[in-house]
Design a protein around this motif. Structure first.
Motif, PDB file in Angstrom:
ATOM      1  N   GLN A 173      -6.896  23.584 -43.132  1.00  0.00           N
ATOM      2  CA  GLN A 173      -7.064  22.485 -44.088  1.00  0.00           C
ATOM      3  C   GLN A 173      -5.738  22.118 -44.771  1.00  0.00           C
ATOM      4  N   ARG A 174      -4.906  23.100 -45.027  1.00  0.00           N
ATOM      5  CA  ARG A 174      -3.635  22.843 -45.692  1.00  0.00           C
ATOM      6  C   ARG A 174      -2.722  21.959 -44.845  1.00  0.00           C
ATOM      7  N   SER A 175      -2.937  21.938 -43.540  1.00  0.00           N
ATOM      8  CA  SER A 175      -2.114  21.106 -42.673  1.00  0.00           C
ATOM      9  C   SER A 175      -2.279  19.620 -42.966  1.00  0.00           C
ATOM     10  N   PHE A 176      -3.365  19.253 -43.657  1.00  0.00           N
ATOM     11  CA  PHE A 176      -3.650  17.849 -43.960  1.00  0.00           C
ATOM     12  C   PHE A 176      -3.613  17.573 -45.466  1.00  0.00           C
ATOM     13  N   ALA A 177      -3.307  18.570 -46.244  1.00  0.00           N
ATOM     14  CA  ALA A 177      -3.457  18.464 -47.696  1.00  0.00           C
ATOM     15  C   ALA A 177      -2.138  18.147 -48.390  1.00  0.00           C
ATOM     16  N   PHE A 178      -2.243  17.677 -49.640  1.00  0.00           N
ATOM     17  CA  PHE A 178      -1.105  17.582 -50.551  1.00  0.00           C
ATOM     18  C   PHE A 178      -1.503  18.268 -51.843  1.00  0.00           C
ATOM     19  N   TYR A 179      -0.508  18.636 -52.639  1.00  0.00           N
ATOM     20  CA  TYR A 179      -0.815  19.297 -53.906  1.00  0.00           C
ATOM     21  C   TYR A 179      -1.003  18.245 -54.982  1.00  0.00           C
ATOM     22  N   ASP A 180      -2.221  18.204 -55.535  1.00  0.00           N
ATOM     23  CA  ASP A 180      -2.569  17.257 -56.595  1.00  0.00           C
ATOM     24  C   ASP A 180      -2.101  17.828 -57.921  1.00  0.00           C
ATOM     25  N   VAL A 181      -1.086  17.223 -58.526  1.00  0.00           N
ATOM     26  CA  VAL A 181      -0.494  17.776 -59.760  1.00  0.00           C
ATOM     27  C   VAL A 181      -1.401  17.566 -60.955  1.00  0.00           C
ATOM     28  N   VAL A 182      -2.350  16.631 -60.861  1.00  0.00           N
ATOM     29  CA  VAL A 182      -3.298  16.400 -61.964  1.00  0.00           C
ATOM     30  C   VAL A 182      -4.422  17.430 -61.898  1.00  0.00           C
ATOM     31  N   ARG A 183      -4.991  17.601 -60.730  1.00  0.00           N
ATOM     32  CA  ARG A 183      -6.090  18.551 -60.561  1.00  0.00           C
ATOM     33  C   ARG A 183      -5.592  19.975 -60.348  1.00  0.00           C
ATOM     34  N   ARG A 184      -4.277  20.104 -60.068  1.00  0.00           N
ATOM     35  CA  ARG A 184      -3.656  21.411 -59.840  1.00  0.00           C
ATOM     36  C   ARG A 184      -4.326  22.172 -58.703  1.00  0.00           C
ATOM     37  N   GLN A 185      -4.466  21.472 -57.597  1.00  0.00           N
ATOM     38  CA  GLN A 185      -5.031  22.110 -56.414  1.00  0.00           C
ATOM     39  C   GLN A 185      -4.648  21.304 -55.176  1.00  0.00           C
ATOM     40  N   TRP A 186      -4.760  21.974 -54.006  1.00  0.00           N
ATOM     41  CA  TRP A 186      -4.491  21.288 -52.757  1.00  0.00           C
ATOM     42  C   TRP A 186      -5.678  20.400 -52.413  1.00  0.00           C
ATOM     43  N   THR A 187      -5.381  19.157 -51.975  1.00  0.00           N
ATOM     44  CA  THR A 187      -6.422  18.159 -51.759  1.00  0.00           C
ATOM     45  C   THR A 187      -6.262  17.501 -50.399  1.00  0.00           C
ATOM     46  N   VAL A 188      -7.386  17.371 -49.679  1.00  0.00           N
ATOM     47  CA  VAL A 188      -7.426  16.614 -48.432  1.00  0.00           C
ATOM     48  C   VAL A 188      -8.268  15.375 -48.693  1.00  0.00           C
ATOM     49  N   GLU A 189      -7.642  14.205 -48.604  1.00  0.00           N
ATOM     50  CA  GLU A 189      -8.362  12.969 -48.873  1.00  0.00           C
ATOM     51  C   GLU A 189      -9.029  12.432 -47.611  1.00  0.00           C
ATOM     52  N   SER A 190      -9.970  11.529 -47.811  1.00  0.00           N
ATOM     53  CA  SER A 190     -10.606  10.851 -46.679  1.00  0.00           C
ATOM     54  C   SER A 190      -9.642   9.814 -46.115  1.00  0.00           C
ATOM     55  N   GLY A 191      -9.817   9.547 -44.818  1.00  0.00           N
ATOM     56  CA  GLY A 191      -8.962   8.558 -44.186  1.00  0.00           C
ATOM     57  C   GLY A 191      -8.501   9.028 -42.818  1.00  0.00           C
ATOM     58  N   GLU A 192      -7.433   8.388 -42.326  1.00  0.00           N
ATOM     59  CA  GLU A 192      -6.924   8.688 -40.996  1.00  0.00           C
ATOM     60  C   GLU A 192      -5.631   9.505 -41.078  1.00  0.00           C
ATOM     61  N   PHE A 193      -5.553  10.505 -40.213  1.00  0.00           N
ATOM     62  CA  PHE A 193      -4.343  11.325 -40.088  1.00  0.00           C
ATOM     63  C   PHE A 193      -3.819  11.191 -38.659  1.00  0.00           C
ATOM     64  N   GLU A 194      -2.521  10.935 -38.545  1.00  0.00           N
ATOM     65  CA  GLU A 194      -1.922  10.856 -37.222  1.00  0.00           C
ATOM     66  C   GLU A 194      -1.307  12.198 -36.858  1.00  0.00           C
ATOM     67  N   VAL A 195      -1.654  12.703 -35.681  1.00  0.00           N
ATOM     68  CA  VAL A 195      -1.073  13.915 -35.134  1.00  0.00           C
ATOM     69  C   VAL A 195      -0.121  13.498 -34.015  1.00  0.00           C
ATOM     70  N   ALA A 196       1.138  13.921 -34.122  1.00  0.00           N
ATOM     71  CA  ALA A 196       2.143  13.549 -33.123  1.00  0.00           C
ATOM     72  C   ALA A 196       2.842  14.805 -32.624  1.00  0.00           C
ATOM     73  N   VAL A 197       3.090  14.870 -31.325  1.00  0.00           N
ATOM     74  CA  VAL A 197       3.768  16.018 -30.732  1.00  0.00           C
ATOM     75  C   VAL A 197       4.980  15.532 -29.943  1.00  0.00           C
ATOM     76  N   GLY A 198       6.006  16.385 -29.895  1.00  0.00           N
ATOM     77  CA  GLY A 198       7.199  16.021 -29.143  1.00  0.00           C
ATOM     78  C   GLY A 198       8.279  17.067 -29.248  1.00  0.00           C
ATOM     79  N   GLY A 199       9.494  16.684 -28.805  1.00  0.00           N
ATOM     80  CA  GLY A 199      10.610  17.618 -28.752  1.00  0.00           C
ATOM     81  C   GLY A 199      11.491  17.613 -29.972  1.00  0.00           C
ATOM     82  N   SER A 200      11.237  16.709 -30.928  1.00  0.00           N
ATOM     83  CA  SER A 200      11.955  16.701 -32.209  1.00  0.00           C
ATOM     84  C   SER A 200      11.185  15.812 -33.169  1.00  0.00           C
ATOM     85  N   SER A 201      11.683  15.701 -34.400  1.00  0.00           N
ATOM     86  CA  SER A 201      11.007  14.865 -35.388  1.00  0.00           C
ATOM     87  C   SER A 201      11.114  13.384 -35.053  1.00  0.00           C
TER      88      SER A 201
END
Length: 481
Positions: A442-470
């Motif tokens: 779950q942390r792979s999709f989360a950000f740290y919410d500084v207001v709620r003081r916890q890691w949060t995964v929001e609804s929506g679309e996440f793009e997963v990309a693979v390759g030989g560099s950034s």
């Protein structure tokens, strides 16, 4: 690796020009607490001469230092006295390769005030003007031949003073050298450093022209560039710029203009700018290769080993492109204004083209990525599995570091364009294919919410990309939550 200039085929080579100051003295580690003196070191020039018998010619080209190097490679008789006047019998007598030490609150003779005398013979390989600099803790006298260079006997309020002068030396001639230093003030570190550097007038320095002539006559030119060992990069201070020290950039550009098959071996521990990158055929980032570095680099250049490294940081085109440029004042008070946009996240977010991206690194073979498979929806708990196939499509065995990045397409807060969330190194024979699997929590999709003081995964679309560099992202998929 333009035109597959690497690896070199030793059977087809007739004449190789090895150029540059780091060919004869490899920086095998950084300075400061990381410094370890090995029982021996190997260097690129000697390794290539051994592998390519009779085919190698060497040209120094230029120097690789800002601060002059410590004068070493000598056989100096060192006499240490337990007093600051060089009187009585020395407590320690030994042979040392250089006149340099830094003792922090400790001395080899057990007394706070002491003196040392080095005597030996100085011989230089090139006639000309030399600049000599001395750092010492209280009293210093340097005599070269019949000439007294320094004779300083003033009390000092700081840890050391620095003296500077020039002298004319002839190649092959023996000069008697005597250096006497004494620590005359208690309570300060003992820092002694005798430095000597070739300091010709520009009109008298023809080393770049000599290197160009060597490169023009060769099948291939190898330029070994970098910094002086333990000086260019060390703990306790920052570099003032990202350039190779001295005239090395000028040297590389001149050699590349003379020989289209120019390969540059960069021997340093952090990014440097490379204004000549598009002019040379190949670049090998050697980092600090250790005591066997010369032999290891020769094996890579000659194809005995297939390099498989990837950059652990972004190489910028210029200093102004770096994340901390606008927030670093040049002293020890640093404002981390870049926030979460460090490294490749900064270059992606600001749409800045790097010299070489994070995760970049070529091989002597090629790899194909295919059949990326990811679930349509993110699992509410546990891990989400992503797979792909990687095939070695070249003629050599090799290793590839497959990198997986995740980007939040619809975040309610400012997030990086993409973040590295997994990597896997896979070694394949020619024609071999293997499935690579990533398990994303779950942390792979989360950000740290500084207001709620916890890691949060929001609804929506996440793009997963693979390759030989950034920046070399071959396959993409979308996972929804």
């Amino acid at each position: 690796n333009d035109g597959a200039v690497l690896p070199l085929d030793a059977r087809k080579l007739k004449h190789v020009a090895v150029i540059g100051p780091n060919a004869t003295e490899t920086s095998y580690s950084g300075g400061g607490s990381s410094t370890v003196t090995p029982p021996y070191t190997t260097h690129l020039l000697e390794a290539l001469r051994r592998e390519l018998k009779g085919k190698v010619v060497y040209a120094e080209g230029c120097d690789n230092y800002g601060e002059m190097p410590v004068l070493k490679g000598l056989k100096l008789k060192a006499e240490y006295f337990p007093n600051p006047k060089w009187t009585g019998r020395p407590k320690i007598v030994r042979t040392e390769p250089h006149a340099s030490f830094w003792w922090d609150g400790r001395t080899p003779v057990g007394t706070e005030l002491f003196s040392v005398r080095w005597t030996g013979v100085l011989r230089v390989a090139r006639s000309g003007r030399y600049r000599v600099q001395m750092r010492h803790p209280g009293r210093c006298r340097l005599v070269v031949g019949s000439q007294t260079i320094f004779d300083d006997d003033r009390p000092i309020p700081q840890a050391f003073v620095s003296l500077d002068d020039e002298l004319q030396l002839e190649a092959g001639r023996d000069y008697a050298l005597r250096l006497e230093c004494a620590r005359t003030v208690p309570g300060y570190n003992s820092h002694v450093k005798l430095m000597l550097g070739y300091a010709p007038l520009p009109a008298d320095d023809h080393r770049i022209e000599e290197a160009v002539a060597a490169a023009r006559a060769a099948d291939v030119a190898i330029v070994a560039a970098g910094g002086m060992p333990f000086v260019y990069e060390a703990e306790g201070w920052d570099r003032e710029h990202l350039e190779l020290p001295g005239r090395q950039n000028e040297l590389v550009a001149a050699v590349a203009a003379a020989n289209p098959k120019t390969i540059v071996v960069v021997n340093c521990g952090a990014p440097v700018t490379m204004p000549w990158a598009d002019q040379v055929a190949g670049i090998v980032m050697a980092w600090y290769p250790g005591m066997e570095g010369g032999n290891a680099l020769a094996d890579i250049l000659l194809g005995k080993v297939n390099p498989s490294g990837k950059l652990p940081m972004t190489f910028p085109k210029r200093l102004a492109d770096t994340p901390g440029f606008h927030d670093y004042s040049g002293n020890r008070d640093v404002r981390y204004g870049e926030g979460i946009f460090v490294g490749y996240r900064h270059y992606d977010y600001r749409q800045i083209e790097p010299l070489f991206p994070f995760g970049h690194g070529l091989s002597y073979t090629t790899f194909e990525y295919r059949e990326l498979k990811a679930p349509e929806c993110l699992r509410a708990e546990g891990t989400t599995t992503v797979t792909l196939k990687v095939k070695n499509t070249g003629t050599r065995a090799g290793s590839e570091v497959v990198q997986l990045y995740v980007g939040d397409r619809q975040a309610s807060v400012v997030r990086p364009v993409r973040e590295l969330k997994g990597f896997a190194k896979v070694t394949l024979r020619p024609g071999e294919e293997r499935t690579v699997t990533f398990a994303l929590d779950q942390r792979s999709f989360a950000f740290y919410d500084v207001v709620r003081r916890q890691w949060t995964v929001e609804s929506g679309e996440f793009e997963v990309a693979v390759g030989g560099s950034s920046r070399d992202l071959r396959l993409r998929a979308v996972i929804r939550r």
